[in-house]
Design a protein around this motif. Structure first.
Motif, PDB file in Angstrom:
ATOM      1  N   VAL A   6      53.986  40.975  28.247  1.00 59.78           N
ATOM      2  CA  VAL A   6      53.661  41.106  27.602  1.00 59.78           C
ATOM      3  C   VAL A   6      51.909  41.826  27.637  1.00 59.78           C
ATOM      4  O   VAL A   6      51.656  40.937  27.917  1.00 59.78           O
ATOM      5  CB  VAL A   6      54.276  40.100  26.595  1.00 59.78           C
ATOM      6  CG1 VAL A   6      53.354  40.311  25.408  1.00 59.78           C
ATOM      7  CG2 VAL A   6      55.213  39.401  26.408  1.00 59.78           C
ATOM      8  N   VAL A   7      51.524  42.844  27.322  1.00 55.64           N
ATOM      9  CA  VAL A   7      50.076  42.669  27.213  1.00 55.64           C
ATOM     10  C   VAL A   7      49.751  43.492  25.586  1.00 55.64           C
ATOM     11  O   VAL A   7      49.993  43.505  24.920  1.00 55.64           O
ATOM     12  CB  VAL A   7      50.001  44.559  27.813  1.00 55.64           C
ATOM     13  CG1 VAL A   7      48.465  45.001  28.079  1.00 55.64           C
ATOM     14  CG2 VAL A   7      50.452  44.797  29.396  1.00 55.64           C
ATOM     15  N   PRO A  31      44.328  38.319  33.122  1.00 51.87           N
ATOM     16  CA  PRO A  31      43.520  39.134  32.807  1.00 51.87           C
ATOM     17  C   PRO A  31      44.462  40.712  33.404  1.00 51.87           C
ATOM     18  O   PRO A  31      44.626  40.668  34.245  1.00 51.87           O
ATOM     19  CB  PRO A  31      42.724  39.295  33.615  1.00 51.87           C
ATOM     20  CG  PRO A  31      42.275  37.791  33.484  1.00 51.87           C
ATOM     21  CD  PRO A  31      43.449  37.575  34.273  1.00 51.87           C
ATOM     22  N   ILE A  32      44.518  41.960  32.157  1.00 51.57           N
ATOM     23  CA  ILE A  32      44.951  42.697  32.937  1.00 51.57           C
ATOM     24  C   ILE A  32      44.089  44.434  32.044  1.00 51.57           C
ATOM     25  O   ILE A  32      43.554  45.009  31.274  1.00 51.57           O
ATOM     26  CB  ILE A  32      46.651  43.653  32.412  1.00 51.57           C
ATOM     27  CG1 ILE A  32      47.410  42.247  32.264  1.00 51.57           C
ATOM     28  CG2 ILE A  32      46.859  44.398  32.507  1.00 51.57           C
ATOM     29  CD1 ILE A  32      48.202  42.588  31.800  1.00 51.57           C
ATOM     30  N   GLY A  33      43.229  44.056  33.256  1.00 45.91           N
ATOM     31  CA  GLY A  33      41.519  45.353  32.644  1.00 45.91           C
ATOM     32  C   GLY A  33      41.209  45.111  31.758  1.00 45.91           C
ATOM     33  O   GLY A  33      40.666  43.566  31.344  1.00 45.91           O
ATOM     34  N   ASP A  34      40.907  45.276  30.798  1.00 49.02           N
ATOM     35  CA  ASP A  34      39.803  45.099  29.268  1.00 49.02           C
ATOM     36  C   ASP A  34      41.305  44.246  28.097  1.00 49.02           C
ATOM     37  O   ASP A  34      40.375  44.149  27.474  1.00 49.02           O
ATOM     38  CB  ASP A  34      39.761  46.111  28.112  1.00 49.02           C
ATOM     39  CG  ASP A  34      38.620  47.964  29.557  1.00 49.02           C
ATOM     40  OD1 ASP A  34      37.687  46.888  30.228  1.00 49.02           O
ATOM     41  OD2 ASP A  34      38.582  48.645  28.824  1.00 49.02           O
ATOM     42  N   ASN A  96      48.974  53.835  32.273  1.00 49.00           N
ATOM     43  CA  ASN A  96      47.812  53.251  31.431  1.00 49.00           C
ATOM     44  C   ASN A  96      47.527  52.047  31.572  1.00 49.00           C
ATOM     45  O   ASN A  96      46.477  51.817  30.921  1.00 49.00           O
ATOM     46  CB  ASN A  96      48.435  53.681  30.492  1.00 49.00           C
ATOM     47  CG  ASN A  96      48.542  55.444  30.418  1.00 49.00           C
ATOM     48  OD1 ASN A  96      47.486  56.249  30.634  1.00 49.00           O
ATOM     49  ND2 ASN A  96      49.205  55.883  29.346  1.00 49.00           N
ATOM     50  N   LEU A  97      47.988  51.276  32.623  1.00 46.65           N
ATOM     51  CA  LEU A  97      48.113  50.251  32.671  1.00 46.65           C
ATOM     52  C   LEU A  97      47.163  49.970  35.086  1.00 46.65           C
ATOM     53  O   LEU A  97      47.672  50.353  35.544  1.00 46.65           O
ATOM     54  CB  LEU A  97      48.726  49.525  32.663  1.00 46.65           C
ATOM     55  CG  LEU A  97      49.098  48.765  30.789  1.00 46.65           C
ATOM     56  CD1 LEU A  97      50.682  48.542  31.441  1.00 46.65           C
ATOM     57  CD2 LEU A  97      48.428  48.204  30.220  1.00 46.65           C
TER      58      LEU A  97
END
Length: 199
Positions: A6-7, A31-34, A96-97
């Motif tokens: 779940v982002v 953490p997933i990028g920003d 996009n991730l």
């Protein structure tokens, strides 16, 4: 065997970890990028939907993205305000991730291998409450606690004054009156702080 990610829009892993702990959602925060995500294993689509719905209520107006891989299929959807708003093509969502999202879903990387991961089991409810407390709320809590201590001490002074005063000691009655005044004032201050009045 399935993996759910779940982002969320939470930018700080500790905040998402705290929110999940307080909502009784178990998993590993990564953490997933920003953004920040929570990884659930062996949960299935239905449990993933429930977790995403609960987290989307905490995210306010922001969307959360649910990605569930079971067997060879990936289900993806956007959630907002506790409800699934739309399905999303999994390929488009993953494009996009950061790559780590797909690696976790495909289990080529475990959540524990992602730098900065936080297992929700490592955080207590008390730690979670502290992590979600804003500086303003923390200041209010400290102020309320201070006045509670004053009220307890004033209550003890009042009780002591009355007990000794019953033996005919006039000074003790003065002490009891002062204790009652301080107790009354501190209770008024506590009610003002808890109702959002000036500290």
């Amino acid at each position: 065997m399935s993996t759910t990610v779940v982002v969320t829009p939470f930018g700080v892993p500790d905040q998402l970890a705290a929110a999940c702990v307080l909502s009784n959602i178990s998993g590993t925060i990564v953490p997933i990028g920003d953004f920040t995500g929570i990884v659930l294993t062996d949960t299935g689509v239905e449990a993933g939907n429930e977790a995403a719905a609960a987290i989307s209520k905490l995210a306010g107006k922001h969307e959360v993205l649910l990605l569930v891989r079971s067997d060879e299929q990936i289900d993806a959807g956007h959630f907002r305000h506790g409800a699934r708003e739309s399905d999303v093509p999994a390929g488009l969502a993953l494009r996009n991730l950061p790559d780590v999202t797909e690696q976790i879903l495909l289990e080529t990387v475990t959540p524990e291998e992602v730098e900065g991961n936080i297992p929700t089991s490592s955080m207590s409810k008390l730690q979670a409450s502290a992590a979600t407390m804003t500086p303003g709320r923390a200041a209010l809590a400290r102020t309320a606690l201070m006045w509670i201590v004053v009220a307890v001490l004033a209550g003890l002074v009042l009780a002591f004054g009355v007990t000794v005063g019953l033996g005919g000691n006039a000074v003790a009655w003065i002490v009891a009156v002062v204790g009652a005044i301080v107790l009354g004032f501190s209770l008024w201050r506590i009610s003002r702080v808890l109702s959002g009045g000036q500290r």
